[in-house]
Scaffold this motif. Structure first.
Motif, mmCIF file in Angstrom:
data_model
loop_
_atom_site.group_PDB
_atom_site.id
_atom_site.type_symbol
_atom_site.label_atom_id
_atom_site.label_comp_id
_atom_site.label_asym_id
_atom_site.label_seq_id
_atom_site.Cartn_x
_atom_site.Cartn_y
_atom_site.Cartn_z
ATOM 1 N N LEU A 249 0.845 -1.190 0.000
ATOM 2 C CA LEU A 249 0.000 0.000 0.000
ATOM 3 C C LEU A 249 0.884 1.245 0.000
ATOM 4 C CD1 LEU A 249 -2.721 1.459 0.202
ATOM 5 C CD2 LEU A 249 -2.545 1.251 2.700
ATOM 6 N N ALA A 250 0.860 1.964 -1.127
ATOM 7 C CA ALA A 250 1.565 3.244 -1.217
ATOM 8 C C ALA A 250 0.559 4.352 -0.936
ATOM 9 C CB ALA A 250 2.180 3.419 -2.611
ATOM 10 N N ILE A 251 0.904 5.271 -0.046
ATOM 11 C CA ILE A 251 0.002 6.357 0.330
ATOM 12 C C ILE A 251 0.652 7.683 -0.025
ATOM 13 C CG2 ILE A 251 -1.270 7.453 2.212
ATOM 14 C CD1 ILE A 251 -0.856 4.623 3.638
ATOM 15 N N GLU A 252 -0.088 8.491 -0.797
ATOM 16 C CA GLU A 252 0.390 9.795 -1.215
ATOM 17 C C GLU A 252 -0.556 10.877 -0.687
ATOM 18 O OE1 GLU A 252 3.033 10.862 -4.203
ATOM 19 O OE2 GLU A 252 3.688 9.722 -2.456
ATOM 20 N N LYS B 239 10.239 -4.710 -7.601
ATOM 21 C CA LYS B 239 11.147 -4.883 -6.465
ATOM 22 C C LYS B 239 10.651 -5.921 -5.475
ATOM 23 C CE LYS B 239 13.490 -2.384 -2.746
ATOM 24 N NZ LYS B 239 13.781 -1.063 -2.134
ATOM 25 N N TYR B 240 9.364 -5.869 -5.121
ATOM 26 C CA TYR B 240 8.844 -6.730 -4.050
ATOM 27 C C TYR B 240 8.073 -7.938 -4.569
ATOM 28 C CZ TYR B 240 10.007 -2.885 -0.876
ATOM 29 O OH TYR B 240 10.670 -1.914 -0.158
ATOM 30 N N ARG B 241 7.738 -7.948 -5.860
ATOM 31 C CA ARG B 241 6.943 -9.027 -6.442
ATOM 32 C C ARG B 241 5.617 -9.200 -5.688
ATOM 33 N NH1 ARG B 241 8.681 -9.444 -11.481
ATOM 34 N NH2 ARG B 241 10.970 -9.414 -11.517
ATOM 35 N N LEU B 242 5.044 -8.060 -5.280
ATOM 36 C CA LEU B 242 3.746 -8.031 -4.631
ATOM 37 C C LEU B 242 2.864 -7.020 -5.341
ATOM 38 C CD1 LEU B 242 4.758 -8.037 -0.848
ATOM 39 C CD2 LEU B 242 3.808 -9.950 -2.146
ATOM 40 N N GLN B 243 1.563 -7.277 -5.338
ATOM 41 C CA GLN B 243 0.653 -6.365 -6.021
ATOM 42 C C GLN B 243 0.588 -5.025 -5.273
ATOM 43 O OE1 GLN B 243 -0.641 -6.812 -8.975
ATOM 44 N NE2 GLN B 243 0.364 -8.822 -9.059
ATOM 45 N N PRO B 244 0.771 -3.913 -5.998
ATOM 46 C CA PRO B 244 0.738 -2.606 -5.356
ATOM 47 C C PRO B 244 -0.655 -1.980 -5.379
ATOM 48 C CG PRO B 244 1.553 -2.369 -7.581
ATOM 49 C CD PRO B 244 1.230 -3.828 -7.396
ATOM 50 N N MET B 245 -0.925 -1.185 -4.382
ATOM 51 C CA MET B 245 -2.172 -0.417 -4.292
ATOM 52 C C MET B 245 -1.792 1.014 -3.941
ATOM 53 S SD MET B 245 -5.415 -0.484 -4.521
ATOM 54 C CE MET B 245 -6.628 0.792 -4.249
ATOM 55 N N LEU B 246 -2.472 1.994 -4.544
ATOM 56 C CA LEU B 246 -2.167 3.399 -4.285
ATOM 57 C C LEU B 246 -3.381 4.097 -3.690
ATOM 58 C CD1 LEU B 246 -0.419 5.989 -4.558
ATOM 59 C CD2 LEU B 246 -1.331 6.246 -6.876
#
Length: 306
Positions: free
Chosen positions: A70-73, A96-103
């Motif tokens: 989870l990326a939080i901006e 980099k992490y081989r994990l699904q990202p969420m923004l």
């Protein structure tokens, strides 16, 4: 320069990592509560000189869906360059992490929030290669919580809602509902809330209202903000006392100067005139009487035309 609201809007997720599930539920998206949360380094810089940093980055573990990032901006204004940066963050994190990202993008004004929520496609018109769909929390979709019972139900969500509604007409009622709950909340829990809201409100008028509510409703707390408010009050009181003391001293000396001039010139000063001179609190009037005392023949003449 990074503003304090910017910091509060994403740092709250570091303080309360499970908050994302509550925010997602409010936004109509189902994310199960994480079983574990890890705060990851937010530096996404590569070996090239271009530096890229996401505001907050969390790894969330869930029972059914597995882990995801989870990326939080925190976004304070429209920025046409941001969608490309966010797309970069997503692809970089996946690599980099081989994990699904969420923004998740958090905003304080409706126009910025609606802009950030727009779906953006990258690639030729005939065949877009990537599509960016950030989840956005802002004043357009965060709940307006004025009921202490709702605040008590989810204090972290209520804190974020208060920050995103910094300019709401009911900001006073929103903030009052929070302090009502914080009165019977352990200080170790209340202190971060107090500081996050103060930071999140920045320079909005609601910030001063929050400071007053903390000073009155939470006067028994010793949080950094409440101590700062009390110290400001003490300093202000001492300064006002010194200023009043200086003004009284100057007025008293001005009255003594008038009487001294009359005495040096041998002019008798009746008790009524003496009381009028010593009882005057206007420095300008006393200066005028002082000038007249130099040439007058009687004490009463200094009061002429008054």
């Amino acid at each position: 320069m990074v503003s304090s609201p910017h910091e509060a809007m994403h740092r709250i997720f570091q303080e309360y990592p499970t908050l994302f599930s509550g925010v997602a539920e409010v936004l109509g998206v189902g994310f199960p509560p994480p079983t574990t949360v890890t705060v990851l380094p937010n530096d996404l810089t590569e070996t090239s000189p271009v530096e890229r940093r996401v505001d907050t980055l969390l790894r969330l573990e869930t029972e059914n869906d597995g882990p995801f990032l989870l990326a939080i901006e925190a976004q304070g204004k429209k920025d046409p360059n941001k969608p490309a940066s966010w797309a970069y963050y997503a692809s970089y994190l996946l690599t980099k992490y081989r994990l699904q990202p969420m923004l998740l993008v958090v905003c304080q004004d409706r126009a910025t929030a609606e802009w950030a929520a727009q779906q953006v496609s990258f690639g030729p018109r005939q065949w877009p290669l990537l599509t960016l769909r950030p989840l956005v929390a802002g004043p357009h979709n965060m709940p307006v919580i004025t009921n202490p019972a709702q605040v008590r139900k989810d204090l972290a969500l209520a804190t974020l809602a208060a920050i995103t509604h910094a300019t709401h007409p009911n900001a006073g009622a929103i903030l009052k509902s929070v302090t009502t709950v914080l009165r019977d909340t352990p200080q170790s829990i209340a202190n971060p809330i107090i500081e996050l809201i103060a930071q999140g409100l920045g320079k909005h008028p609601a910030a001063e209202l929050w400071r007053k509510l903390v000073a009155v409703d939470l006067s028994f707390y010793k949080s950094p903000l409440s101590e700062e408010i009390r110290e400001e009050g003490r300093v202000k009181g001492r300064a006002e006392g010194r200023a009043e003391g200086r003004a009284e001293g100057e007025t008293r000396r001005a009255a003594e100067d008038v009487l001294e001039v009359l005495a040096v010139r041998g002019i008798d000063v009746p008790e009524e005139a003496r009381e009028r001179i010593t009882g005057c609190g206007d420095p300008e009037t006393l200066r005028r009487w002082h000038r007249r005392a130099v040439t007058t023949s009687t004490a009463e003449e200094i009061f002429e035309d008054e």
